[in-house]
Design a protein around this motif. Structure first.
Motif, PDB file in Angstrom:
ATOM      1  N   TYR A 149      41.528  50.418  25.768  1.00 13.30           N
ATOM      2  CA  TYR A 149      42.379  51.103  26.743  1.00 13.30           C
ATOM      3  C   TYR A 149      42.907  50.136  27.799  1.00 13.30           C
ATOM      4  O   TYR A 149      44.108  50.132  28.109  1.00 13.30           O
ATOM      5  CB  TYR A 149      41.600  52.240  27.415  1.00 13.30           C
ATOM      6  CG  TYR A 149      42.398  52.923  28.503  1.00 13.30           C
ATOM      7  CD1 TYR A 149      43.372  53.873  28.174  1.00 13.30           C
ATOM      8  CD2 TYR A 149      42.212  52.611  29.850  1.00 13.30           C
ATOM      9  CE1 TYR A 149      44.134  54.487  29.159  1.00 13.30           C
ATOM     10  CE2 TYR A 149      42.963  53.223  30.846  1.00 13.30           C
ATOM     11  CZ  TYR A 149      43.916  54.156  30.497  1.00 13.30           C
ATOM     12  OH  TYR A 149      44.672  54.760  31.477  1.00 13.30           O
ATOM     13  N   TYR A 150      42.040  49.325  28.360  1.00 10.62           N
ATOM     14  CA  TYR A 150      42.453  48.451  29.471  1.00 10.62           C
ATOM     15  C   TYR A 150      43.088  47.141  29.002  1.00 10.62           C
ATOM     16  O   TYR A 150      43.706  46.428  29.800  1.00 10.62           O
ATOM     17  CB  TYR A 150      41.266  48.164  30.381  1.00 10.62           C
ATOM     18  CG  TYR A 150      40.872  49.353  31.233  1.00 10.62           C
ATOM     19  CD1 TYR A 150      41.689  49.791  32.267  1.00 10.62           C
ATOM     20  CD2 TYR A 150      39.698  50.047  30.996  1.00 10.62           C
ATOM     21  CE1 TYR A 150      41.344  50.891  33.050  1.00 10.62           C
ATOM     22  CE2 TYR A 150      39.342  51.149  31.773  1.00 10.62           C
ATOM     23  CZ  TYR A 150      40.169  51.554  32.791  1.00 10.62           C
ATOM     24  OH  TYR A 150      39.820  52.643  33.559  1.00 10.62           O
ATOM     25  N   LYS A 151      42.920  46.796  27.747  1.00  8.06           N
ATOM     26  CA  LYS A 151      43.540  45.597  27.160  1.00  8.06           C
ATOM     27  C   LYS A 151      43.306  44.363  28.032  1.00  8.06           C
ATOM     28  O   LYS A 151      42.157  44.008  28.303  1.00  8.06           O
ATOM     29  CB  LYS A 151      45.026  45.854  26.917  1.00  8.06           C
ATOM     30  CG  LYS A 151      45.290  46.977  25.905  1.00  8.06           C
ATOM     31  CD  LYS A 151      46.765  47.138  25.652  1.00  8.06           C
ATOM     32  CE  LYS A 151      47.054  48.152  24.555  1.00  8.06           C
ATOM     33  NZ  LYS A 151      46.643  49.533  24.936  1.00  8.06           N
ATOM     34  N   GLU A 152      44.375  43.682  28.451  1.00 10.76           N
ATOM     35  CA  GLU A 152      44.221  42.431  29.192  1.00 10.76           C
ATOM     36  C   GLU A 152      43.550  42.615  30.545  1.00 10.76           C
ATOM     37  O   GLU A 152      43.087  41.650  31.158  1.00 10.76           O
ATOM     38  CB  GLU A 152      45.577  41.726  29.377  1.00 10.76           C
ATOM     39  CG  GLU A 152      46.539  42.426  30.326  1.00 10.76           C
ATOM     40  CD  GLU A 152      47.382  43.483  29.642  1.00 10.76           C
ATOM     41  OE1 GLU A 152      48.330  43.974  30.273  1.00 10.76           O
ATOM     42  OE2 GLU A 152      47.092  43.827  28.463  1.00 10.76           O
ATOM     43  N   LEU A 156      35.575  50.675  36.559  1.00  6.32           N
ATOM     44  CA  LEU A 156      35.872  50.554  37.987  1.00  6.32           C
ATOM     45  C   LEU A 156      36.622  49.257  38.283  1.00  6.32           C
ATOM     46  O   LEU A 156      37.649  49.249  38.967  1.00  6.32           O
ATOM     47  CB  LEU A 156      34.581  50.595  38.812  1.00  6.32           C
ATOM     48  CG  LEU A 156      34.021  51.967  39.175  1.00  6.32           C
ATOM     49  CD1 LEU A 156      32.624  51.820  39.772  1.00  6.32           C
ATOM     50  CD2 LEU A 156      34.935  52.669  40.176  1.00  6.32           C
ATOM     51  N   LEU A 157      36.111  48.158  37.758  1.00 10.92           N
ATOM     52  CA  LEU A 157      36.774  46.874  37.960  1.00 10.92           C
ATOM     53  C   LEU A 157      38.125  46.822  37.245  1.00 10.92           C
ATOM     54  O   LEU A 157      39.109  46.297  37.786  1.00 10.92           O
ATOM     55  CB  LEU A 157      35.887  45.745  37.452  1.00 10.92           C
ATOM     56  CG  LEU A 157      34.640  45.416  38.271  1.00 10.92           C
ATOM     57  CD1 LEU A 157      33.824  44.330  37.582  1.00 10.92           C
ATOM     58  CD2 LEU A 157      35.007  44.963  39.675  1.00 10.92           C
ATOM     59  N   SER A 158      38.168  47.382  36.048  1.00 14.11           N
ATOM     60  CA  SER A 158      39.403  47.344  35.258  1.00 14.11           C
ATOM     61  C   SER A 158      40.522  48.134  35.917  1.00 14.11           C
ATOM     62  O   SER A 158      41.693  47.720  35.883  1.00 14.11           O
ATOM     63  CB  SER A 158      39.144  47.880  33.847  1.00 14.11           C
ATOM     64  OG  SER A 158      38.133  47.134  33.195  1.00 14.11           O
ATOM     65  N   GLU A 159      40.182  49.263  36.534  1.00 14.94           N
ATOM     66  CA  GLU A 159      41.181  50.039  37.271  1.00 14.94           C
ATOM     67  C   GLU A 159      41.776  49.210  38.404  1.00 14.94           C
ATOM     68  O   GLU A 159      42.996  49.238  38.644  1.00 14.94           O
ATOM     69  CB  GLU A 159      40.552  51.314  37.838  1.00 14.94           C
ATOM     70  CG  GLU A 159      40.411  52.441  36.849  1.00 14.94           C
ATOM     71  CD  GLU A 159      41.740  53.006  36.392  1.00 14.94           C
ATOM     72  OE1 GLU A 159      42.705  53.022  37.193  1.00 14.94           O
ATOM     73  OE2 GLU A 159      41.838  53.437  35.224  1.00 14.94           O
ATOM     74  N   ASN A 182      45.683  48.383  38.421  1.00 15.44           N
ATOM     75  CA  ASN A 182      46.528  49.095  39.396  1.00 15.44           C
ATOM     76  C   ASN A 182      46.476  48.531  40.811  1.00 15.44           C
ATOM     77  O   ASN A 182      47.153  49.037  41.700  1.00 15.44           O
ATOM     78  CB  ASN A 182      46.125  50.575  39.432  1.00 15.44           C
ATOM     79  CG  ASN A 182      46.278  51.246  38.081  1.00 15.44           C
ATOM     80  OD1 ASN A 182      47.330  51.152  37.462  1.00 15.44           O
ATOM     81  ND2 ASN A 182      45.227  51.902  37.607  1.00 15.44           N
ATOM     82  N   GLY A 183      45.656  47.506  41.023  1.00 14.73           N
ATOM     83  CA  GLY A 183      45.599  46.880  42.339  1.00 14.73           C
ATOM     84  C   GLY A 183      44.702  47.596  43.329  1.00 14.73           C
ATOM     85  O   GLY A 183      44.599  47.180  44.481  1.00 14.73           O
ATOM     86  N   LYS A 243      39.384  58.011  38.148  1.00 17.64           N
ATOM     87  CA  LYS A 243      39.921  57.524  36.880  1.00 17.64           C
ATOM     88  C   LYS A 243      38.892  56.677  36.128  1.00 17.64           C
ATOM     89  O   LYS A 243      38.760  56.775  34.907  1.00 17.64           O
ATOM     90  CB  LYS A 243      41.195  56.706  37.123  1.00 17.64           C
ATOM     91  CG  LYS A 243      42.429  57.546  37.404  1.00 17.64           C
ATOM     92  CD  LYS A 243      43.666  56.663  37.470  1.00 17.64           C
ATOM     93  CE  LYS A 243      44.930  57.497  37.682  1.00 17.64           C
ATOM     94  NZ  LYS A 243      46.143  56.644  37.733  1.00 17.64           N
ATOM     95  N   ALA A 244      38.176  55.862  36.888  1.00 19.72           N
ATOM     96  CA  ALA A 244      37.180  54.993  36.256  1.00 19.72           C
ATOM     97  C   ALA A 244      36.058  55.809  35.636  1.00 19.72           C
ATOM     98  O   ALA A 244      35.614  55.529  34.506  1.00 19.72           O
ATOM     99  CB  ALA A 244      36.621  54.009  37.286  1.00 19.72           C
TER     100      ALA A 244
END
Length: 278
Positions: free
Chosen positions: A188-191, A236-239, A243-244, A250-251
């Motif tokens: 889902y989060y890819k790169e 949490l980190l990937s969000e 998205n900054g 969401k996480a």
């Protein structure tokens, strides 16, 4: 043979913002970070690198420390299952030594390896036996050797596995926890998937790759266990990377979806592998 094929382009979100490639190694069904910097220590020089800290100041750090307390109890329960021939453990990449301190309080004879000087100093303040490099460990054989989210950091992977094998007792147990690039949250989060963590993570494993790599060193995976909390922490980190900003709802949603998907596929965000000599 290593295919010259870029699976994904990622970047160092934590320190330098440099771009790195994830190259597919079809032999082991894994990804390799390229290029791999020679000055890897420079990429750990970040006050917010959480595994080198005992802080609980921010909301995120407080959540991390609460979850860590729970997982410490689970880890002790796990290693106690594999202590039939003695209770001495080596934890490689022990960070600030919280796991070893907990094990010591549960009647384990503990040793640790931690190259980061700040984390090592915090571990030494807990009156633990910690050295900088694996080569400084004496000839003692260990009943359990653990690497909790460490194998992916080790340069010269095959050489390290040989060194680990040489200091593990014949009936000993090797415990390895690593991220799983075939999980739902990775797809889902890819790169922006935080568990790629390039270039600190040099290798990105699948279940197949762990089995194949360690088979070559006469180890067999006897059990695979999920790390349920990792999908939430990584999301949490990937969000934030995507998205900054941190979006807890969401996480949590993505972490939950990842775990639900993994109940069918077995592809959890992170996995623990229990290995024994064949």
């Amino acid at each position: 043979m290593l295919e010259n094929k870029i699976f994904l382009k990622t970047k160092d979100h934590l320190v330098t913002q440099e771009t790195f490639n994830l190259v597919k190694d079809s032999t082991y069904d894994m990804l390799i970070t390229e290029p791999q910097p020679k000055n890897l220590d420079d990429y750990y020089q970040e006050e917010n690198y959480i595994s080198h800290s005992d802080d609980a100041k921010s909301v995120f750090e407080k959540i991390y420390q609460i979850v860590k307390s729970y997982t410490l109890r689970k880890k002790i329960k796990l290693i106690n299952q594999y202590s039939l021939n003695g209770k001495n453990i080596l934890d490689i990449g022990c960070g600030t030594g919280e796991f070893l301190a907990y094990a010591k309080n549960n009647n384990w004879k503990t040793f640790g390896v931690e190259p980061n000087i700040k984390a090592r100093q915090k571990a030494l303040e807990k009156n633990l036996n910690i050295v900088e490099k694996l080569e400084l460990i004496n000839a003692e054989k260990f009943n359990v050797i653990s690497l909790w989210h460490v194998l992916e950091h080790l340069p010269n992977l095959q050489e390290h596995i040989v060194k680990i094998k040489n200091i593990l007792s014949d009936q000993g147990t090797l415990i390895i926890a690593v991220p799983n690039y075939k999980s739902y949250d990775a797809a889902y989060y890819k790169e922006n998937w935080a568990a790629y963590d390039t270039p600190r993570h040099l290798w990105h494993f699948s279940q197949n790759s762990i089995t194949e790599i360690f088979n070559e060193h006469n180890f067999k995976v006897v059990k695979t266990l999920p790390m349920h909390f990792d999908s939430y922490y990584v999301s949490l980190l990937s969000e934030k990377y995507k998205n900054g900003r941190t979006n807890y709802l969401k996480a949590i949603f993505r972490g939950l979806l990842s775990n639900l998907n993994a109940r069918r596929s077995g592809e959890y965000s992170s996995l623990i592998y229990i290995l024994k000599r064949e």
